[in-house]
Design a protein around this motif. Structure first.
Motif, PDB file in Angstrom:
ATOM      1  N   HIS A   1     -21.445 -37.645   9.331  1.00  0.00           N
ATOM      2  CA  HIS A   1     -20.802 -36.963  10.452  1.00  0.00           C
ATOM      3  C   HIS A   1     -19.460 -37.621  10.763  1.00  0.00           C
ATOM      4  O   HIS A   1     -19.273 -38.820  10.537  1.00  0.00           O
ATOM      5  CB  HIS A   1     -21.680 -37.034  11.705  1.00  0.00           C
ATOM      6  CG  HIS A   1     -22.960 -36.278  11.602  1.00  0.00           C
ATOM      7  ND1 HIS A   1     -23.139 -35.025  12.132  1.00  0.00           N
ATOM      8  CD2 HIS A   1     -24.136 -36.596  11.011  1.00  0.00           C
ATOM      9  CE1 HIS A   1     -24.369 -34.610  11.889  1.00  0.00           C
ATOM     10  NE2 HIS A   1     -24.995 -35.543  11.202  1.00  0.00           N
ATOM     11  N   GLY A   2     -18.549 -36.847  11.350  1.00  0.00           N
ATOM     12  CA  GLY A   2     -17.326 -37.421  11.885  1.00  0.00           C
ATOM     13  C   GLY A   2     -16.317 -37.794  10.821  1.00  0.00           C
ATOM     14  O   GLY A   2     -16.401 -37.393   9.654  1.00  0.00           O
TER      15      GLY A   2
ATOM     16  N   LYS B   1     -20.930 -30.341   9.457  1.00  0.00           N
ATOM     17  CA  LYS B   1     -19.772 -29.481   9.734  1.00  0.00           C
ATOM     18  C   LYS B   1     -18.622 -30.242  10.382  1.00  0.00           C
ATOM     19  O   LYS B   1     -17.467 -29.818  10.282  1.00  0.00           O
ATOM     20  CB  LYS B   1     -20.185 -28.307  10.616  1.00  0.00           C
ATOM     21  CG  LYS B   1     -20.645 -28.682  12.022  1.00  0.00           C
ATOM     22  CD  LYS B   1     -21.034 -27.440  12.804  1.00  0.00           C
ATOM     23  CE  LYS B   1     -21.494 -27.790  14.209  1.00  0.00           C
ATOM     24  NZ  LYS B   1     -21.873 -26.578  14.976  1.00  0.00           N
ATOM     25  N   ASP B   2     -18.928 -31.381  11.045  1.00  0.00           N
ATOM     26  CA  ASP B   2     -17.857 -32.182  11.653  1.00  0.00           C
ATOM     27  C   ASP B   2     -17.375 -33.294  10.727  1.00  0.00           C
ATOM     28  O   ASP B   2     -16.560 -34.127  11.114  1.00  0.00           O
ATOM     29  CB  ASP B   2     -18.334 -32.778  12.983  1.00  0.00           C
ATOM     30  CG  ASP B   2     -19.522 -33.720  12.817  1.00  0.00           C
ATOM     31  OD1 ASP B   2     -20.160 -33.691  11.758  1.00  0.00           O
ATOM     32  OD2 ASP B   2     -19.804 -34.476  13.767  1.00  0.00           O
ATOM     33  N   ALA B   3     -17.871 -33.304   9.477  1.00  0.00           N
ATOM     34  CA  ALA B   3     -17.456 -34.327   8.523  1.00  0.00           C
ATOM     35  C   ALA B   3     -15.987 -34.132   8.157  1.00  0.00           C
ATOM     36  O   ALA B   3     -15.563 -33.041   7.786  1.00  0.00           O
ATOM     37  CB  ALA B   3     -18.320 -34.253   7.265  1.00  0.00           C
TER      38      ALA B   3
ATOM     39  N   ALA C   1     -20.494 -25.577   6.378  1.00  0.00           N
ATOM     40  CA  ALA C   1     -19.160 -24.993   6.495  1.00  0.00           C
ATOM     41  C   ALA C   1     -18.298 -25.788   7.470  1.00  0.00           C
ATOM     42  O   ALA C   1     -18.708 -26.074   8.597  1.00  0.00           O
ATOM     43  CB  ALA C   1     -19.257 -23.536   6.940  1.00  0.00           C
ATOM     44  N   GLY C   2     -17.103 -26.152   7.021  1.00  0.00           N
ATOM     45  CA  GLY C   2     -16.177 -26.934   7.840  1.00  0.00           C
ATOM     46  C   GLY C   2     -16.068 -28.375   7.408  1.00  0.00           C
ATOM     47  O   GLY C   2     -15.126 -29.079   7.796  1.00  0.00           O
TER      48      GLY C   2
ATOM     49  N   THR D   1     -16.761 -26.195  -0.852  1.00  0.00           N
ATOM     50  CA  THR D   1     -15.409 -25.727  -0.559  1.00  0.00           C
ATOM     51  C   THR D   1     -14.535 -26.875  -0.066  1.00  0.00           C
ATOM     52  O   THR D   1     -13.374 -27.002  -0.446  1.00  0.00           O
ATOM     53  CB  THR D   1     -15.439 -24.607   0.504  1.00  0.00           C
ATOM     54  OG1 THR D   1     -16.225 -23.518   0.007  1.00  0.00           O
ATOM     55  CG2 THR D   1     -14.033 -24.116   0.825  1.00  0.00           C
ATOM     56  N   GLY D   2     -15.108 -27.725   0.787  1.00  0.00           N
ATOM     57  CA  GLY D   2     -14.368 -28.843   1.349  1.00  0.00           C
ATOM     58  C   GLY D   2     -14.676 -30.164   0.693  1.00  0.00           C
ATOM     59  O   GLY D   2     -13.983 -31.154   0.919  1.00  0.00           O
ATOM     60  N   VAL D   3     -15.737 -30.230  -0.113  1.00  0.00           N
ATOM     61  CA  VAL D   3     -16.153 -31.477  -0.767  1.00  0.00           C
ATOM     62  C   VAL D   3     -15.733 -31.430  -2.235  1.00  0.00           C
ATOM     63  O   VAL D   3     -16.073 -30.495  -2.956  1.00  0.00           O
ATOM     64  CB  VAL D   3     -17.670 -31.687  -0.649  1.00  0.00           C
ATOM     65  CG1 VAL D   3     -18.107 -32.928  -1.425  1.00  0.00           C
ATOM     66  CG2 VAL D   3     -18.075 -31.815   0.818  1.00  0.00           C
TER      67      VAL D   3
END
Length: 414
Positions: free
Chosen positions: A227-228, A252-254, A275-276, A301-303
Protein backbone atom coordinates in the motif's frame (compact mmCIF):
# COMPACT_ATOMS: atom_id res chain seq x y z
CA UNK A 1 1.84 10.13 41.04
CA UNK A 2 0.42 13.35 39.67
CA UNK A 3 1.34 16.34 41.81
CA UNK A 4 -1.33 18.17 43.78
CA UNK A 5 -0.93 21.23 41.56
CA UNK A 6 -1.77 19.12 38.54
CA UNK A 7 1.54 19.99 36.85
CA UNK A 8 3.60 17.31 35.15
CA UNK A 9 6.84 16.43 36.89
CA UNK A 10 9.89 14.22 36.38
CA UNK A 11 11.73 11.96 38.81
CA UNK A 12 15.18 10.54 38.11
CA UNK A 13 16.88 7.42 39.46
CA UNK A 14 20.60 8.02 39.02
CA UNK A 15 22.08 5.29 41.22
CA UNK A 16 21.90 1.49 40.83
CA UNK A 17 18.82 -0.08 42.43
CA UNK A 18 18.78 -3.67 43.62
CA UNK A 19 15.51 -5.52 43.04
CA UNK A 20 14.81 -7.88 45.94
CA UNK A 21 12.81 -11.09 45.85
CA UNK A 22 10.09 -10.89 48.50
CA UNK A 23 7.88 -13.73 49.64
CA UNK A 24 4.27 -13.57 48.35
CA UNK A 25 5.16 -10.74 45.93
CA UNK A 26 5.26 -12.02 42.35
CA UNK A 27 6.44 -8.80 40.68
CA UNK A 28 8.20 -5.58 41.61
CA UNK A 29 6.35 -2.83 39.78
CA UNK A 30 7.45 0.66 38.75
CA UNK A 31 4.15 2.56 38.86
CA UNK A 32 4.25 5.97 37.22
CA UNK A 33 1.14 8.12 37.51
CA UNK A 34 -0.49 10.12 34.74
CA UNK A 35 1.46 13.27 33.75
CA UNK A 36 4.54 11.96 35.58
CA UNK A 37 7.85 10.79 34.11
CA UNK A 38 10.39 8.46 35.66
CA UNK A 39 13.90 8.48 34.20
CA UNK A 40 15.96 5.38 34.83
CA UNK A 41 19.57 6.51 34.37
CA UNK A 42 21.20 3.72 36.40
CA UNK A 43 20.78 -0.07 36.23
CA UNK A 44 18.30 -2.27 38.03
CA UNK A 45 20.24 -5.16 39.54
CA UNK A 46 19.40 -8.39 41.32
CA UNK A 47 21.18 -11.41 42.72
CA UNK A 48 18.21 -13.67 41.93
CA UNK A 49 15.76 -14.16 39.05
CA UNK A 50 13.03 -11.57 39.42
CA UNK A 51 9.98 -10.14 37.68
CA UNK A 52 9.90 -6.39 37.12
CA UNK A 53 6.86 -4.50 35.90
CA UNK A 54 5.88 -1.07 34.59
CA UNK A 55 2.39 0.17 35.45
CA UNK A 56 0.42 3.40 35.64
CA UNK A 57 -0.38 5.90 32.91
CA UNK A 58 2.85 7.86 33.13
CA UNK A 59 6.12 7.64 31.21
CA UNK A 60 9.19 5.51 31.94
CA UNK A 61 12.38 6.53 30.10
CA UNK A 62 15.11 3.88 30.21
CA UNK A 63 18.61 5.22 29.56
CA UNK A 64 20.79 2.67 31.34
CA UNK A 65 21.28 -1.06 30.69
CA UNK A 66 20.12 -3.24 33.60
CA UNK A 67 21.68 -6.44 34.90
CA UNK A 68 18.77 -8.18 36.61
CA UNK A 69 17.69 -11.52 35.12
CA UNK A 70 14.09 -12.53 34.64
CA UNK A 71 10.89 -11.08 33.22
CA UNK A 72 9.91 -7.53 32.40
CA UNK A 73 6.18 -6.90 32.11
CA UNK A 74 4.68 -3.69 30.71
CA UNK A 75 1.01 -3.26 31.67
CA UNK A 76 0.32 0.41 31.05
CA UNK A 77 1.63 3.86 30.24
CA UNK A 78 4.50 4.75 27.95
CA UNK A 79 8.04 3.41 27.86
CA UNK A 80 10.81 5.01 25.81
CA UNK A 81 13.95 2.90 25.40
CA UNK A 82 17.20 4.83 24.91
CA UNK A 83 19.56 2.27 26.46
CA UNK A 84 21.82 0.71 23.81
CA UNK A 85 21.22 -2.79 25.21
CA UNK A 86 19.74 -4.74 28.15
CA UNK A 87 17.03 -2.16 28.79
CA UNK A 88 14.94 -4.98 30.27
CA UNK A 89 17.77 -6.80 32.02
CA UNK A 90 19.77 -9.75 30.77
CA UNK A 91 18.72 -13.15 29.53
CA UNK A 92 19.47 -15.94 32.01
CA UNK A 93 17.09 -18.79 31.21
CA UNK A 94 13.67 -19.54 29.68
CA UNK A 95 11.98 -17.29 32.27
CA UNK A 96 13.72 -14.25 30.79
CA UNK A 97 11.26 -12.48 28.52
CA UNK A 98 9.59 -9.18 27.81
CA UNK A 99 5.80 -9.18 28.03
CA UNK A 100 3.91 -6.14 26.73
CA UNK A 101 0.27 -6.22 27.79
CA UNK A 102 -1.13 -2.81 26.94
CA UNK A 103 -4.37 -2.33 28.83
CA UNK A 104 -4.68 1.43 29.24
CA UNK A 105 -5.77 2.41 25.72
CA UNK A 106 -4.35 5.73 24.53
CA UNK A 107 -1.87 5.85 27.42
CA UNK A 108 -0.10 2.64 26.40
CA UNK A 109 2.89 2.24 24.15
CA UNK A 110 6.57 1.55 23.85
CA UNK A 111 9.11 3.48 21.74
CA UNK A 112 12.57 2.31 20.70
CA UNK A 113 15.36 4.75 19.84
CA UNK A 114 18.13 2.33 18.84
CA UNK A 115 18.68 -0.66 21.11
CA UNK A 116 19.37 -4.40 21.25
CA UNK A 117 16.88 -6.72 22.98
CA UNK A 118 18.08 -10.27 23.63
CA UNK A 119 14.84 -11.48 25.24
CA UNK A 120 11.90 -13.11 23.50
CA UNK A 121 9.22 -10.42 23.26
CA UNK A 122 5.46 -11.06 23.50
CA UNK A 123 3.06 -8.22 22.68
CA UNK A 124 -0.55 -8.57 23.78
CA UNK A 125 -3.50 -6.34 24.52
CA UNK A 126 -4.34 -3.14 22.66
CA UNK A 127 -1.41 -3.32 20.26
CA UNK A 128 -3.69 -2.62 17.29
CA UNK A 129 -3.78 1.05 18.31
CA UNK A 130 -1.94 3.29 15.84
CA UNK A 131 1.58 4.05 17.01
CA UNK A 132 1.46 2.08 20.26
CA UNK A 133 4.61 0.18 19.30
CA UNK A 134 7.11 2.38 17.48
CA UNK A 135 10.66 2.38 16.23
CA UNK A 136 11.40 6.07 16.62
CA UNK A 137 15.01 6.05 15.44
CA UNK A 138 18.33 4.27 15.12
CA UNK A 139 18.86 0.55 14.55
CA UNK A 140 16.89 -1.78 16.83
CA UNK A 141 17.94 -5.43 17.05
CA UNK A 142 15.75 -8.24 18.41
CA UNK A 143 17.69 -11.43 19.03
CA UNK A 144 14.76 -13.33 20.56
CA UNK A 145 11.51 -14.22 18.82
CA UNK A 146 8.88 -11.48 18.65
CA UNK A 147 5.31 -12.76 19.05
CA UNK A 148 2.23 -10.57 18.60
CA UNK A 149 -1.46 -11.07 19.26
CA UNK A 150 -4.49 -9.34 17.74
CA UNK A 151 -4.06 -7.08 14.73
CA UNK A 152 -0.65 -5.49 15.19
CA UNK A 153 0.16 -2.09 13.65
CA UNK A 154 3.72 -1.11 14.57
CA UNK A 155 4.92 2.23 13.22
CA UNK A 156 8.41 3.24 12.21
CA UNK A 157 9.99 6.67 11.94
CA UNK A 158 11.70 7.61 8.68
CA UNK A 159 15.27 6.33 8.78
CA UNK A 160 14.66 3.79 11.56
CA UNK A 161 15.71 0.15 11.18
CA UNK A 162 14.49 -2.97 13.00
CA UNK A 163 16.44 -6.23 12.66
CA UNK A 164 14.77 -9.49 13.68
CA UNK A 165 17.31 -12.26 14.28
CA UNK A 166 15.03 -14.56 16.24
CA UNK A 167 12.04 -14.59 13.87
CA UNK A 168 8.54 -13.18 14.28
CA UNK A 169 5.12 -14.74 14.72
CA UNK A 170 1.83 -12.85 14.39
CA UNK A 171 -1.35 -14.67 15.35
CA UNK A 172 -3.51 -12.17 13.44
CA UNK A 173 -2.90 -9.40 10.87
CA UNK A 174 0.44 -7.61 10.77
CA UNK A 175 0.30 -4.10 9.24
CA UNK A 176 3.63 -2.25 9.68
CA UNK A 177 4.01 1.23 8.23
CA UNK A 178 6.15 4.33 8.30
CA UNK A 179 5.43 7.83 9.57
CA UNK A 180 7.39 10.28 7.50
CA UNK A 181 8.13 10.43 3.80
CA UNK A 182 11.41 8.49 3.57
CA UNK A 183 12.35 4.85 3.94
CA UNK A 184 12.07 2.88 7.18
CA UNK A 185 13.16 -0.74 7.17
CA UNK A 186 12.59 -4.14 8.77
CA UNK A 187 15.23 -6.81 8.15
CA UNK A 188 14.23 -10.44 8.78
CA UNK A 189 17.43 -12.41 9.35
CA UNK A 190 18.31 -15.96 10.50
CA UNK A 191 14.73 -17.05 11.31
CA UNK A 192 11.54 -16.43 9.30
CA UNK A 193 8.58 -14.10 9.60
CA UNK A 194 5.28 -15.94 10.12
CA UNK A 195 1.93 -14.15 9.76
CA UNK A 196 -1.08 -16.25 10.66
CA UNK A 197 -3.70 -14.06 8.93
CA UNK A 198 -2.35 -11.42 6.54
CA UNK A 199 0.51 -8.98 5.95
CA UNK A 200 -0.16 -5.40 4.81
CA UNK A 201 2.82 -3.11 4.20
CA UNK A 202 2.27 0.66 4.42
CA UNK A 203 3.80 3.64 2.64
CA UNK A 204 7.61 3.99 2.60
CA UNK A 205 7.96 0.70 4.44
CA UNK A 206 10.88 -1.47 3.27
CA UNK A 207 10.83 -5.20 4.14
CA UNK A 208 14.14 -7.01 3.56
CA UNK A 209 13.97 -10.81 3.69
CA UNK A 210 17.31 -12.56 4.21
CA UNK A 211 15.99 -15.99 5.19
CA UNK A 212 13.73 -18.68 3.75
CA UNK A 213 10.52 -20.13 5.20
CA UNK A 214 8.54 -16.88 5.52
CA UNK A 215 4.79 -17.50 5.42
CA UNK A 216 1.56 -15.53 5.26
CA UNK A 217 -1.76 -17.09 6.23
CA UNK A 218 -2.65 -20.55 7.44
CA UNK A 219 -2.96 -23.78 5.51
CA UNK A 220 -0.59 -22.43 2.85
CA UNK A 221 -3.03 -19.69 1.83
CA UNK A 222 -2.68 -16.01 2.73
CA UNK A 223 -2.71 -12.41 1.49
CA UNK A 224 0.24 -10.01 1.25
CA UNK A 225 -0.43 -6.48 0.00
CA UNK A 226 1.61 -3.37 -0.79
CA UNK A 227 0.00 0.00 0.00
CA UNK A 228 0.99 3.64 -0.38
CA UNK A 229 4.12 5.22 -1.82
CA UNK A 230 7.39 3.36 -2.43
CA UNK A 231 6.55 0.30 -0.34
CA UNK A 232 9.19 -2.35 -1.04
CA UNK A 233 9.93 -6.04 -0.53
CA UNK A 234 13.66 -6.60 -0.95
CA UNK A 235 14.60 -10.27 -1.44
CA UNK A 236 18.10 -11.30 -0.35
CA UNK A 237 17.76 -15.07 -0.67
CA UNK A 238 16.18 -17.55 -3.07
CA UNK A 239 12.62 -18.55 -2.19
CA UNK A 240 12.13 -16.31 0.81
CA UNK A 241 8.54 -17.08 -0.14
CA UNK A 242 7.74 -20.47 -1.66
CA UNK A 243 4.01 -20.52 -1.05
CA UNK A 244 1.73 -21.46 -3.95
CA UNK A 245 -1.35 -20.32 -2.01
CA UNK A 246 0.01 -16.82 -1.38
CA UNK A 247 -1.81 -13.91 -3.03
CA UNK A 248 0.42 -10.86 -3.53
CA UNK A 249 -1.42 -7.64 -4.31
CA UNK A 250 -0.41 -4.20 -5.48
CA UNK A 251 -3.23 -2.24 -3.80
CA UNK A 252 -5.11 0.57 -5.58
CA UNK A 253 -3.20 3.19 -3.54
CA UNK A 254 0.16 1.61 -4.39
CA UNK A 255 2.47 4.24 -5.89
CA UNK A 256 5.96 3.24 -7.04
CA UNK A 257 5.78 0.08 -4.95
CA UNK A 258 8.33 -2.57 -5.83
CA UNK A 259 9.43 -6.17 -5.54
CA UNK A 260 13.22 -6.34 -5.78
CA UNK A 261 14.35 -9.87 -6.65
CA UNK A 262 18.09 -9.07 -6.70
CA UNK A 263 18.83 -12.25 -8.62
CA UNK A 264 16.78 -14.41 -6.21
CA UNK A 265 13.85 -16.40 -7.63
CA UNK A 266 10.60 -16.45 -5.64
CA UNK A 267 7.50 -18.66 -5.75
CA UNK A 268 4.05 -17.31 -4.93
CA UNK A 269 0.50 -18.13 -5.89
CA UNK A 270 -1.57 -15.32 -7.35
CA UNK A 271 -0.33 -11.90 -8.47
CA UNK A 272 -2.93 -9.14 -8.34
CA UNK A 273 -2.87 -5.56 -9.56
CA UNK A 274 -5.82 -3.53 -8.29
CA UNK A 275 -6.80 -0.76 -10.71
CA UNK A 276 -4.80 2.39 -10.00
CA UNK A 277 -1.69 0.66 -8.64
CA UNK A 278 1.74 1.68 -9.91
CA UNK A 279 4.85 -0.40 -9.27
CA UNK A 280 7.51 -2.70 -10.63
CA UNK A 281 8.97 -6.18 -10.30
CA UNK A 282 12.70 -5.77 -10.82
CA UNK A 283 15.88 -7.80 -10.69
CA UNK A 284 19.44 -6.59 -11.15
CA UNK A 285 20.44 -10.05 -12.43
CA UNK A 286 18.40 -12.98 -13.81
CA UNK A 287 15.68 -14.25 -11.43
CA UNK A 288 12.22 -15.72 -11.88
CA UNK A 289 8.91 -14.86 -10.22
CA UNK A 290 6.95 -18.12 -10.32
CA UNK A 291 3.16 -17.71 -10.28
CA UNK A 292 0.47 -20.30 -9.66
CA UNK A 293 -2.39 -18.06 -10.81
CA UNK A 294 -5.41 -20.02 -9.58
CA UNK A 295 -7.39 -17.48 -7.51
CA UNK A 296 -8.24 -14.69 -9.96
CA UNK A 297 -7.56 -13.07 -13.33
CA UNK A 298 -5.45 -9.92 -13.25
CA UNK A 299 -4.35 -7.23 -15.69
CA UNK A 300 -0.94 -5.57 -15.39
CA UNK A 301 -1.33 -1.94 -16.46
CA UNK A 302 0.57 -0.04 -13.78
CA UNK A 303 2.99 -2.79 -12.68
CA UNK A 304 6.03 -3.36 -14.90
CA UNK A 305 8.64 -6.13 -15.09
CA UNK A 306 12.04 -4.41 -15.33
CA UNK A 307 15.75 -5.25 -15.29
CA UNK A 308 16.30 -8.99 -15.63
CA UNK A 309 13.11 -10.12 -13.88
CA UNK A 310 11.52 -13.17 -15.48
CA UNK A 311 7.95 -14.50 -15.28
CA UNK A 312 6.89 -18.13 -15.09
CA UNK A 313 3.12 -18.60 -15.17
CA UNK A 314 1.17 -21.68 -14.14
CA UNK A 315 -2.42 -21.82 -12.88
CA UNK A 316 -5.76 -21.74 -14.73
CA UNK A 317 -6.49 -18.01 -14.36
CA UNK A 318 -5.40 -15.38 -16.91
CA UNK A 319 -2.67 -12.78 -16.53
CA UNK A 320 -3.09 -9.93 -19.05
CA UNK A 321 -0.22 -7.66 -20.09
CA UNK A 322 -1.63 -4.19 -20.83
CA UNK A 323 1.59 -2.20 -20.96
CA UNK A 324 5.13 -2.23 -22.35
CA UNK A 325 7.41 -4.48 -20.31
CA UNK A 326 11.08 -3.51 -20.37
CA UNK A 327 12.59 -6.57 -18.68
CA UNK A 328 15.32 -8.54 -20.46
CA UNK A 329 14.26 -11.70 -18.62
CA UNK A 330 12.40 -14.74 -19.92
CA UNK A 331 8.69 -15.54 -20.01
CA UNK A 332 7.35 -19.05 -19.49
CA UNK A 333 3.72 -20.19 -19.73
CA UNK A 334 2.97 -23.78 -18.71
CA UNK A 335 -0.70 -23.51 -17.76
CA UNK A 336 -3.56 -21.10 -18.35
CA UNK A 337 -3.38 -17.97 -20.51
CA UNK A 338 -0.93 -15.09 -20.72
CA UNK A 339 -2.76 -12.47 -22.78
CA UNK A 340 -1.46 -9.31 -24.45
CA UNK A 341 -3.63 -6.31 -25.29
CA UNK A 342 -2.88 -3.87 -28.11
CA UNK A 343 -0.97 -1.84 -25.47
CA UNK A 344 0.97 -4.87 -24.29
CA UNK A 345 4.46 -5.81 -25.43
CA UNK A 346 7.66 -7.49 -24.20
CA UNK A 347 10.12 -6.85 -27.03
CA UNK A 348 13.25 -7.31 -24.89
CA UNK A 349 12.07 -10.73 -23.69
CA UNK A 350 15.09 -13.04 -24.08
CA UNK A 351 12.89 -16.11 -24.57
CA UNK A 352 9.15 -16.84 -24.66
CA UNK A 353 8.51 -20.48 -23.82
CA UNK A 354 5.06 -22.11 -24.07
CA UNK A 355 4.43 -25.70 -23.03
CA UNK A 356 1.97 -28.01 -21.27
CA UNK A 357 -1.51 -26.45 -21.40
CA UNK A 358 -0.15 -22.92 -21.59
CA UNK A 359 -1.53 -20.40 -24.10
CA UNK A 360 -0.36 -16.97 -25.23
CA UNK A 361 -3.14 -14.76 -26.59
CA UNK A 362 -2.29 -11.94 -29.01
CA UNK A 363 -4.86 -9.46 -30.38
CA UNK A 364 -6.13 -10.52 -33.80
CA UNK A 365 -4.19 -8.80 -36.56
CA UNK A 366 -1.29 -7.96 -34.24
CA UNK A 367 2.25 -9.30 -34.01
CA UNK A 368 3.99 -9.83 -30.64
CA UNK A 369 7.76 -9.54 -31.09
CA UNK A 370 10.25 -11.36 -28.87
CA UNK A 371 13.90 -12.36 -29.29
CA UNK A 372 13.25 -16.10 -29.18
CA UNK A 373 10.21 -18.37 -29.06
CA UNK A 374 10.20 -21.98 -27.84
CA UNK A 375 7.18 -24.29 -28.23
CA UNK A 376 7.17 -27.52 -26.20
CA UNK A 377 10.93 -27.30 -25.80
CA UNK A 378 11.77 -26.62 -29.46
CA UNK A 379 12.83 -23.22 -30.78
CA UNK A 380 10.75 -21.95 -33.70
CA UNK A 381 12.06 -19.55 -36.33
CA UNK A 382 9.93 -16.95 -38.04
CA UNK A 383 6.29 -16.45 -37.02
CA UNK A 384 4.23 -18.62 -34.71
CA UNK A 385 0.43 -18.42 -34.79
CA UNK A 386 -2.88 -20.25 -34.31
CA UNK A 387 -3.96 -23.19 -36.42
CA UNK A 388 -5.00 -21.90 -39.84
CA UNK A 389 -3.24 -18.55 -39.44
CA UNK A 390 -0.69 -19.15 -42.18
CA UNK A 391 2.21 -18.58 -39.76
CA UNK A 392 5.54 -20.32 -40.29
CA UNK A 393 4.59 -22.59 -37.40
CA UNK A 394 0.98 -23.14 -36.30
CA UNK A 395 0.06 -24.30 -32.81
CA UNK A 396 -2.80 -24.48 -30.31
CA UNK A 397 -0.52 -22.71 -27.84
CA UNK A 398 -1.21 -19.37 -29.56
CA UNK A 399 -4.56 -17.63 -30.13
CA UNK A 400 -5.50 -14.44 -32.00
CA UNK A 401 -2.51 -12.84 -33.75
CA UNK A 402 1.07 -13.90 -34.39
CA UNK A 403 4.32 -14.08 -32.41
CA UNK A 404 7.54 -13.13 -34.19
CA UNK A 405 10.74 -14.80 -33.01
CA UNK A 406 14.09 -15.16 -34.75
CA UNK A 407 14.01 -15.04 -38.54
CA UNK A 408 15.56 -17.97 -40.40
CA UNK A 409 18.45 -17.30 -42.79
CA UNK A 410 18.98 -19.26 -46.02
CA UNK A 411 22.60 -19.50 -47.23
CA UNK A 412 23.23 -20.30 -50.90
CA UNK A 413 26.65 -21.78 -51.70
CA UNK A 414 27.81 -21.95 -55.33
Amino acid sequence: KKSESGLAHTNTIAVPVQVLVQKDVSSRCLTVGKDATLELRAPLTSTETVSVGKGGKGVLNIYAPSTFAGEFCHTGGMISVYAPSNAFGKVADSSSRVFINERDGDYSGIYFYGTTIDHPVTIWGNSDRFGSFCFRGGTNVFNGKVTTGYTFRPRNASGSVAIFNGGTYSSSYLTPGCFGSTKCEWIVRNKPMECREGLELGAYFWLTLETTGNTVGSGGSGALSLHGAKTTIDFRTDYAYSQVGLQLSFAKDADQCQLLLNGHSQRIGTLEEIAGAVGKIDSSSPAVLYLNQNKLDTTLTGVEFTGYASLSKAGAKTVTIDRKMSSKGTVEVTEGTLAFTTNGSWRRCAELSISGTGVVSVPAGSVLRVKKIVIDGVEKLGTVGPIGSGADFETEHVTGGLIQGKTGVLLLVR
